[in-house]
Design a protein around this motif. Structure first.
Motif, PDB file in Angstrom:
ATOM      1  N   ALA A  38      -8.804   3.549  12.105  1.00  0.00           N
ATOM      2  CA  ALA A  38      -7.883   3.208  11.395  1.00  0.00           C
ATOM      3  C   ALA A  38      -8.077   4.209  10.001  1.00  0.00           C
ATOM      4  O   ALA A  38      -6.951   4.914   9.592  1.00  0.00           O
ATOM      5  CB  ALA A  38      -7.417   1.857  10.908  1.00  0.00           C
ATOM      6  N   ILE A  39      -9.272   4.318   9.345  1.00  0.00           N
ATOM      7  CA  ILE A  39      -9.379   5.206   8.261  1.00  0.00           C
ATOM      8  C   ILE A  39      -9.475   6.656   8.655  1.00  0.00           C
ATOM      9  O   ILE A  39      -9.793   7.338   7.670  1.00  0.00           O
ATOM     10  CB  ILE A  39     -10.648   4.666   7.633  1.00  0.00           C
ATOM     11  CG1 ILE A  39     -11.966   4.803   8.317  1.00  0.00           C
ATOM     12  CG2 ILE A  39     -10.598   3.297   6.893  1.00  0.00           C
ATOM     13  CD1 ILE A  39     -13.110   4.429   7.817  1.00  0.00           C
ATOM     14  N   ASP A  40      -9.481   7.188   9.812  1.00  0.00           N
ATOM     15  CA  ASP A  40      -9.473   8.392  10.021  1.00  0.00           C
ATOM     16  C   ASP A  40      -8.163   9.001   9.806  1.00  0.00           C
ATOM     17  O   ASP A  40      -7.877  10.067  10.364  1.00  0.00           O
ATOM     18  CB  ASP A  40      -9.929   8.563  11.494  1.00  0.00           C
ATOM     19  CG  ASP A  40     -11.347   8.425  11.446  1.00  0.00           C
ATOM     20  OD1 ASP A  40     -12.162   8.655  10.432  1.00  0.00           O
ATOM     21  OD2 ASP A  40     -12.094   7.892  12.527  1.00  0.00           O
ATOM     22  N   GLY A  41      -7.058   8.486   9.385  1.00  0.00           N
ATOM     23  CA  GLY A  41      -5.610   8.709   9.383  1.00  0.00           C
ATOM     24  C   GLY A  41      -4.612   7.875   9.274  1.00  0.00           C
ATOM     25  O   GLY A  41      -3.863   7.722   8.677  1.00  0.00           O
ATOM     26  N   PRO A  42      -4.611   6.762  10.270  1.00  0.00           N
ATOM     27  CA  PRO A  42      -3.688   5.850  10.069  1.00  0.00           C
ATOM     28  C   PRO A  42      -3.458   4.769   8.881  1.00  0.00           C
ATOM     29  O   PRO A  42      -2.280   4.659   8.133  1.00  0.00           O
ATOM     30  CB  PRO A  42      -3.749   4.820  11.232  1.00  0.00           C
ATOM     31  CG  PRO A  42      -4.519   5.807  12.151  1.00  0.00           C
ATOM     32  CD  PRO A  42      -5.341   6.510  11.466  1.00  0.00           C
ATOM     33  N   VAL A  43      -4.589   4.834   8.391  1.00  0.00           N
ATOM     34  CA  VAL A  43      -4.318   4.086   7.007  1.00  0.00           C
ATOM     35  C   VAL A  43      -3.938   5.093   5.812  1.00  0.00           C
ATOM     36  O   VAL A  43      -3.194   4.401   4.945  1.00  0.00           O
ATOM     37  CB  VAL A  43      -6.073   3.428   6.437  1.00  0.00           C
ATOM     38  CG1 VAL A  43      -5.841   3.110   4.916  1.00  0.00           C
ATOM     39  CG2 VAL A  43      -6.456   2.205   7.433  1.00  0.00           C
ATOM     40  N   ILE A 341      -7.552   9.362   1.840  1.00  0.00           N
ATOM     41  CA  ILE A 341      -7.383   8.106   1.372  1.00  0.00           C
ATOM     42  C   ILE A 341      -7.293   7.827  -0.156  1.00  0.00           C
ATOM     43  O   ILE A 341      -6.427   7.001  -0.907  1.00  0.00           O
ATOM     44  CB  ILE A 341      -8.486   7.332   1.995  1.00  0.00           C
ATOM     45  CG1 ILE A 341      -8.901   7.158   3.423  1.00  0.00           C
ATOM     46  CG2 ILE A 341      -8.607   5.909   1.238  1.00  0.00           C
ATOM     47  CD1 ILE A 341      -9.919   6.552   4.019  1.00  0.00           C
ATOM     48  N   ILE A 342      -7.974   8.362  -0.856  1.00  0.00           N
ATOM     49  CA  ILE A 342      -8.102   8.217  -2.352  1.00  0.00           C
ATOM     50  C   ILE A 342      -6.606   8.825  -2.918  1.00  0.00           C
ATOM     51  O   ILE A 342      -6.098   8.194  -3.712  1.00  0.00           O
ATOM     52  CB  ILE A 342      -9.245   9.159  -3.142  1.00  0.00           C
ATOM     53  CG1 ILE A 342     -10.411   8.648  -2.736  1.00  0.00           C
ATOM     54  CG2 ILE A 342      -8.976   9.118  -4.601  1.00  0.00           C
ATOM     55  CD1 ILE A 342     -11.612   9.379  -2.948  1.00  0.00           C
ATOM     56  N   ILE A 343      -5.925   9.923  -2.487  1.00  0.00           N
ATOM     57  CA  ILE A 343      -4.624  10.479  -3.050  1.00  0.00           C
ATOM     58  C   ILE A 343      -3.589   9.349  -2.737  1.00  0.00           C
ATOM     59  O   ILE A 343      -2.785   9.092  -3.771  1.00  0.00           O
ATOM     60  CB  ILE A 343      -4.472  11.710  -2.464  1.00  0.00           C
ATOM     61  CG1 ILE A 343      -5.365  12.730  -3.003  1.00  0.00           C
ATOM     62  CG2 ILE A 343      -2.981  12.218  -2.821  1.00  0.00           C
ATOM     63  CD1 ILE A 343      -5.543  14.146  -2.481  1.00  0.00           C
ATOM     64  N   GLY A 344      -3.637   8.806  -1.227  1.00  0.00           N
ATOM     65  CA  GLY A 344      -2.533   7.857  -1.042  1.00  0.00           C
ATOM     66  C   GLY A 344      -2.723   6.698  -1.842  1.00  0.00           C
ATOM     67  O   GLY A 344      -1.736   6.038  -2.184  1.00  0.00           O
ATOM     68  N   ALA A 345      -3.895   6.357  -1.996  1.00  0.00           N
ATOM     69  CA  ALA A 345      -4.255   4.976  -2.526  1.00  0.00           C
ATOM     70  C   ALA A 345      -3.746   4.798  -3.943  1.00  0.00           C
ATOM     71  O   ALA A 345      -3.351   4.027  -4.651  1.00  0.00           O
ATOM     72  CB  ALA A 345      -5.508   4.634  -2.536  1.00  0.00           C
ATOM     73  N   VAL A 433     -13.483  -2.189  -0.048  1.00  0.00           N
ATOM     74  CA  VAL A 433     -11.945  -1.928   0.586  1.00  0.00           C
ATOM     75  C   VAL A 433     -12.161  -0.525   0.955  1.00  0.00           C
ATOM     76  O   VAL A 433     -12.474   0.430   0.428  1.00  0.00           O
ATOM     77  CB  VAL A 433     -11.167  -2.113  -0.560  1.00  0.00           C
ATOM     78  CG1 VAL A 433      -9.656  -1.944   0.158  1.00  0.00           C
ATOM     79  CG2 VAL A 433     -11.113  -3.475  -1.282  1.00  0.00           C
ATOM     80  N   PRO A 434     -11.911  -0.436   2.282  1.00  0.00           N
ATOM     81  CA  PRO A 434     -11.863   0.957   3.060  1.00  0.00           C
ATOM     82  C   PRO A 434     -11.121   2.122   2.528  1.00  0.00           C
ATOM     83  O   PRO A 434     -11.512   3.362   2.460  1.00  0.00           O
ATOM     84  CB  PRO A 434     -11.678   0.324   4.518  1.00  0.00           C
ATOM     85  CG  PRO A 434     -11.939  -0.825   4.812  1.00  0.00           C
ATOM     86  CD  PRO A 434     -11.586  -1.620   3.255  1.00  0.00           C
ATOM     87  N   TRP A 435     -10.051   1.639   2.167  1.00  0.00           N
ATOM     88  CA  TRP A 435      -8.950   2.566   1.477  1.00  0.00           C
ATOM     89  C   TRP A 435      -9.118   2.667   0.008  1.00  0.00           C
ATOM     90  O   TRP A 435      -8.473   3.577  -0.438  1.00  0.00           O
ATOM     91  CB  TRP A 435      -7.559   2.175   1.958  1.00  0.00           C
ATOM     92  CG  TRP A 435      -7.093   0.923   1.539  1.00  0.00           C
ATOM     93  CD1 TRP A 435      -6.583   0.416   0.511  1.00  0.00           C
ATOM     94  CD2 TRP A 435      -7.345  -0.108   2.631  1.00  0.00           C
ATOM     95  NE1 TRP A 435      -6.356  -0.746   0.387  1.00  0.00           N
ATOM     96  CE2 TRP A 435      -6.701  -1.233   1.763  1.00  0.00           C
ATOM     97  CE3 TRP A 435      -7.707  -0.486   3.625  1.00  0.00           C
ATOM     98  CZ2 TRP A 435      -6.739  -2.553   2.365  1.00  0.00           C
ATOM     99  CZ3 TRP A 435      -7.794  -1.542   4.291  1.00  0.00           C
ATOM    100  CH2 TRP A 435      -7.306  -2.738   3.764  1.00  0.00           C
ATOM    101  N   ASN A 436     -10.028   1.878  -0.626  1.00  0.00           N
ATOM    102  CA  ASN A 436      -9.913   2.317  -2.179  1.00  0.00           C
ATOM    103  C   ASN A 436     -11.109   3.190  -2.360  1.00  0.00           C
ATOM    104  O   ASN A 436     -11.880   3.879  -1.264  1.00  0.00           O
ATOM    105  CB  ASN A 436     -11.025   1.028  -2.664  1.00  0.00           C
ATOM    106  CG  ASN A 436     -11.138   1.009  -4.290  1.00  0.00           C
ATOM    107  OD1 ASN A 436     -11.770   1.881  -4.802  1.00  0.00           O
ATOM    108  ND2 ASN A 436     -10.158   0.190  -4.787  1.00  0.00           N
TER     109      ASN A 436
END
Length: 493
Positions: A38-43, A341-345, A433-436
């Motif tokens: 999931a952290i390779d794009g979907p998140v 991830i960082i930019i989205g979060a 947190v994986p997306w943090n």
């Protein structure tokens, strides 16, 4: 006469909750559908779609698009230093593999660090280095990478090792006067830096001792079934690289630059370039093997090798799976998923904060926190929630400190109580947190998924629990002098 635009409306509770419900639903769905992938794009898609929902709500409430896009731009600007650090770490891993720096650490480490106390030693080594340089990211991105590599070669758990590395790195980060988050924690509540560190030791020290105890128990039960793989790995590393203390020069350079307070991204990039130069001087065969262009003149091949290692990482094809997996890593491009991830979060978190959506959620809860224990619980839950929903440790650290500072003072509590709690609940849980930004960094750097190292990041799990228990029981909760409480003066100095 031109009419002025009406003032934007305050958000409703529904406005504030809707983006969070969207985020929870999308992230939950991505994990269900894609698992660890999931952290390779979907998140990342989930984060950006949730940010769009928050943006649409802001526009609905009368905020112009220019303000919304400006908030997004500020979010990206706020993590510019993290972006450069990540790219520099990617380059460093690539050149340090090619230079023999990481292989040498692994080679010596296998012979010195035994499985029974490997996890304890990993945590303690990272704690000492992190206190000295004040950076959990630099510690994990250098020593942490080597320790996880040693774990693979020894046949012990990379996930437990990653948890030990993160525990040690964050203990050092939280108790070092050189750490920017430690300085920020003290500044945001207006307390002296060393007063904050002294208060911090009561929770951080206990949490780290607990972590060492757990790692000692796990290590005592760790058995390596067969040492043949380790011997093979050692022999292969010795065949592929010249194993010598000279290959550790880039590591010592990084330590020196960190001691001199060189900006982390610059220090890491210089250490990466030093790794490239070390590779050319000490490991020319490894560089030529990596480039694999027999007809190219050696000087040109050396330049291409260093350049490629920094951009795309080093790749080894020795035929020994564990060795190839250890060495075939790094490159700036390996960090692009993490940057996504960082930019989205931070974009999502910035929009939620800028347009009052987070404040709308926090204030009703604060009114119900009618005891010290409830106030501590509210602050801790807010910080942890911000790490989850805003995806950035700085938001999770700064916003609770800013929001609850006056409330702590009204209730006669010294500011270091809040700075300690904000650091315990905001700084350290970010890596869980994986997306943090911190969780994404640790997973990408150490090569271990956040979901896998989560249960073993003992220090990070214990710190907020201990801090909350202190608030509930009143243990080591410092009170303001009666005169200050009566006058209502601020404590900022």
């Amino acid at each position: 006469m031109a009419q002025t635009a009406p003032a934007p409306r305050d958000p409703s509770i529904l406005d504030a909750v809707l983006p969070l419900i969207t985020l929870i639903a999308l992230i939950g769905s991505s994990v269900m559908l894609f698992g660890l992938g999931a952290i390779d794009g979907p998140v990342q898609v989930a984060l950006l779609l949730s940010a769009m929902v928050a943006a649409l709500i802001a526009i609905k409430n009368g905020h112009p698009w220019s303000a919304v896009s400006g908030a997004g731009g500020q979010a990206v600007a706020s993590v510019a230093s993290a972006i450069f650090i990540l790219l520099a770490v990617g380059a460093l891993i690539g050149t340090w593999n090619m230079s023999g720096t990481i292989p040498t650490l692994v080679y010596y480490g296998i012979q010195i660090l035994q499985p029974s106390w490997f996890y304890v030693a990993s945590a303690m080594i990272c704690a000492v280095v992190s206190v000295a340089i004040g950076s959990s990211w630099t510690t994990a991105g250098t020593l942490g990478v080597g320790l996880v590599g040693i774990a693979v070669a020894l046949g012990v758990s990379p996930a437990v090792t990653a948890g030990a590395v993160i525990s040690g790195a964050y203990f050092g980060d939280k108790t070092s006067p050189l750490s920017e988050t430690t300085v920020l924690s003290a500044q945001m509540v207006g307390t002296d830096l060393y007063t904050h560190i002294k208060a911090q030791l009561w929770t951080s020290g206990a949490a780290f001792l607990l972590a060492l105890l757990v790692f000692a128990i796990i290590g005592s039960q760790t058995q390596v079934a067969d040492s043949l793989t380790t011997v093979t790995d050692l022999n292969k590393l010795g065949e592929l690289f010249w194993i010598t203390p000279l290959t550790l020069i880039p590591l010592f350079l990084l330590g020196f630059l960190s001691y001199r307070k060189t900006p982390p991204s610059l220090a890491i990039m210089l250490a990466a370039l030093a790794g490239g130069l070390t590779a050319v001087v000490l490991q020319p065969e490894a560089v030529l093997r990596f480039v694999n262009e027999p007809d190219t003149a050696a000087p040109i091949a050396f330049i291409k090798g260093v350049w490629l290692a920094m951009a795309n990482g080093y790749r080894e094809t020795s035929g020994v799976a564990d060795v190839d997996r250890l060495l075939s890593r790094g490159g700036m491009d390996s960090m692009l998923i993490t940057l996504w991830i960082i930019i989205g979060a931070v974009t999502f978190g910035s929009i939620m904060e800028e347009f009052g959506l987070l404040t709308k959620l926090i204030h009703p809860v604060l009114r119900r926190a009618n005891s010290t224990g409830k106030l501590f619980a509210t602050t801790a839950v807010t910080a942890i929630g911000l790490n989850i929903f805003a995806g950035d440790q700085y938001i999770a650290l700064v916003l609770p400190a800013r929001t609850f500072r006056l409330e702590f003072q009204k209730r006669g509590l010294q500011p270091q109580n809040l700075s300690r709690l904000a650091a315990d609940a905001g700084t350290v849980t970010s890596a869980l947190v994986p997306w943090n930004s911190c969780g994404a960094f640790m997973a990408a750097t150490l090569g271990v998924s956040t979901f896998l190292y989560f249960p073993f990041a003992i220090f990070n799990l214990a710190s907020p629990i201990l801090s909350l228990l202190y608030g509930i029981t009143g243990f080591k909760i410092e009170k303001l002098p009666a005169a200050v409480q009566a006058s209502g003066e601020t404590t900022e100095g």
